[in-house]
Design an enzyme around this catalytic site. Structure first.
Site, short mmCIF file in Angstrom:
data_model
loop_
_atom_site.label_atom_id
_atom_site.label_comp_id
_atom_site.label_asym_id
_atom_site.label_seq_id
_atom_site.Cartn_x
_atom_site.Cartn_y
_atom_site.Cartn_z
N TYR A 143 -0.60 -6.74 13.70
CA TYR A 143 -0.50 -8.07 13.11
C TYR A 143 0.93 -8.40 12.69
O TYR A 143 1.28 -9.57 12.49
CB TYR A 143 -1.40 -8.21 11.87
CG TYR A 143 -2.89 -8.13 12.15
CD1 TYR A 143 -3.39 -8.17 13.44
CD2 TYR A 143 -3.80 -8.02 11.10
CE1 TYR A 143 -4.74 -8.08 13.68
CE2 TYR A 143 -5.16 -7.94 11.34
CZ TYR A 143 -5.62 -7.97 12.63
OH TYR A 143 -6.98 -7.89 12.87
N LYS A 198 -7.37 5.67 16.88
CA LYS A 198 -7.79 5.68 18.28
C LYS A 198 -6.83 6.62 19.00
O LYS A 198 -6.14 6.24 19.96
CB LYS A 198 -7.76 4.24 18.82
CG LYS A 198 -8.43 4.05 20.15
CD LYS A 198 -9.93 4.22 20.13
CE LYS A 198 -10.49 4.10 21.53
NZ LYS A 198 -11.87 4.60 21.64
N ASP A 259 -14.84 -5.69 7.17
CA ASP A 259 -15.82 -6.78 7.29
C ASP A 259 -17.20 -6.25 7.65
O ASP A 259 -18.21 -6.72 7.14
CB ASP A 259 -15.36 -7.80 8.35
CG ASP A 259 -14.50 -8.89 7.74
OD1 ASP A 259 -14.02 -8.66 6.61
OD2 ASP A 259 -14.30 -9.94 8.37
#
Ligand code: NAD
Length: 368
Positions: A143, A198, A259
């Site tokens: 981001y 990951k 979330d």
């Protein structure tokens, strides 16, 4: 203890739930003998209406002179069509994170035992409630990396179409400082930490994993550390969330997993968050937005705001006993069957369904 708190209630239900948050902080100061001085300032749409900017200098000045920022919620349809840099979230919340270096986002996903039936998972998977702490890196990763969109030109000059790139960048010091926050949280809980990455695919994740292992082994050998790929972590959260204590992960994975974890708890009106800097300065806010659909009706659940205040006491001021007292009062209120509309069910007696102010008053009553 004397502390100065910047109170930024914001828009929509923000001022309604903030009123209850302050009521509860006042009850804490009476019971434990602290002095909290509140400096209120406008933020978001209401600030834009008065000053032409969602984060005016007046508000920054108040925050600069405070020990912590207690934040409500910002935004609403009235301001949706403003240029991006003037919208309440982009123009106020993101700059606040940048100005104060709020790199660590702590999001507890908690289900109080009495609400287990209202959660989206079968209650046997949540027996006794749920208590996970997700620590998300907030100012790095994809981001915040450079990004670009360009046309792909072939050798013969033909344009094949656009391509886009987003860089996911993490440095060792960035990983170490968020790992430290997660370890500190784990030390205050069950000393179990799951690092999510990951590392089977991404170089940034390989560095993440190696750095976390080195840092924890060297500085927090008491902590039981394990690692999970993000896809598996999502599956495990959705099927067996009680296995987790503290989760630490990078910005985008944390965005998605936190979330998911809040969806599992089933009640957006119950979940607080803290965003902290390296010096421990922080912004404390509910995870939900300004809920324009119910603003002004007295229906909002103030408990996420109240619990954000409890996080402020614990993480910004080191007042763990006071923070625990708030959580305990909320637990007792819920055990006695009191609910706001969003967490009520068909079996809830009408006289136990409270408005926003009624719920705030109940918490104060149980706290005193
Ligand atoms: P929202 O979180 O405001 O509302 C989603 C749903 O949850 C609505 O039905 C709402 O009524 C309900 N809800 C939210 N908080 C509640 C509470 N305390 N008690 C009971 N019900 C509650 O999300 P949205 O509708 O997508 O966004 C509304 C506005 O909030 C938008 O302008 C958005 O940009 C803004 N927003 C702000 C923040 C923030 O300030 N940090 C975060 C998210 C969204």
């Amino acid at each position: 203890m004397k502390k100065c708190i910047a109170v930024l209630a914001g828009d929509g239900i923000g001022p309604e739930i903030m009123r209850e948050g302050l009521k509860v902080l006042n009850a804490v100061s009476r019971r434990f003998g602290h002095t909290f001085e509140y400096r209120e300032a406008l933020v978001g749409g209401c600030a834009y209406d008065k000053y032409g900017h969602p984060l005016p200098d007046e508000t920054k000045k108040v925050c600069n002179n405070a020990d912590a920022i207690y934040f409500g919620a910002v935004g609403g349809p009235k301001w949706d069509t403003l240029p991006a840099e003037l919208t309440p979230e982009r123009g106020a919340l993101l700059p606040l994170r940048a100005i104060y270096g709020l790199f660590a986002n702590l999001r507890p996903a908690v289900i109080f035992g009495p609400l287990a039936d209202a959660a989206s998972l079968k209650s046997e998977r949540l027996k006794g409630g749920l208590d996970i702490m997700i620590v998300r890196e907030l100012t790095g990763g994809v981001y915040f990396g450079k990004s670009k969109v360009k046309s792909l030109i072939l050798k013969d000059g033909a344009v094949q179409g656009d391509y886009a790139v987003d860089y996911m960048i993490y440095s060792v010091p960035e990983i170490q400082r968020i790992t430290k926050v997660a370890c500190e949280a784990a030390m205050k809980r069950n000393k179990r930490l799951t690092s999510v990455d990951k590392a089977n695919v991404l170089e940034s994740s390989k560095l993440w994993r190696k750095t976390v292992i080195d840092y924890v082994q060297k500085n927090y050998p008491q902590i039981q550390l394990n690692h999970m790929y993000v896809d598996n972590a999502a599956m495990q959260l959705a099927t067996n969330p009680k296995q987790f204590d503290v989760i630490v992960t990078e910005n985008m994975f944390g965005d998605i997993l936190s979330d998911l974890a809040s969806a599992i708890t089933g009640s957006i009106g119950m979940l607080p968050s803290a965003s902290l800097s390296e010096t421990g300065f922080g912004l404390f806010e509910p995870i939900h937005g300004s809920a324009p659909d119910i603003a002004g009706q007295g229906k909002a659940n103030p408990l996420a705001q109240v619990l954000s205040g409890a996080m402020m006491l614990k993480y910004a001021f080191g007042l763990s006993k006071e923070s625990d007292a708030i959580e305990q009062a909320i637990m007792s209120v819920l055990e006695d069957g009191y609910r706001t509309c969003d967490i009520a069910c068909a079996a809830t007696p009408k006289d136990k369904i409270l408005l926003t102010s009624g719920m705030g008053n109940k918490v104060v009553e149980y706290l005193e």
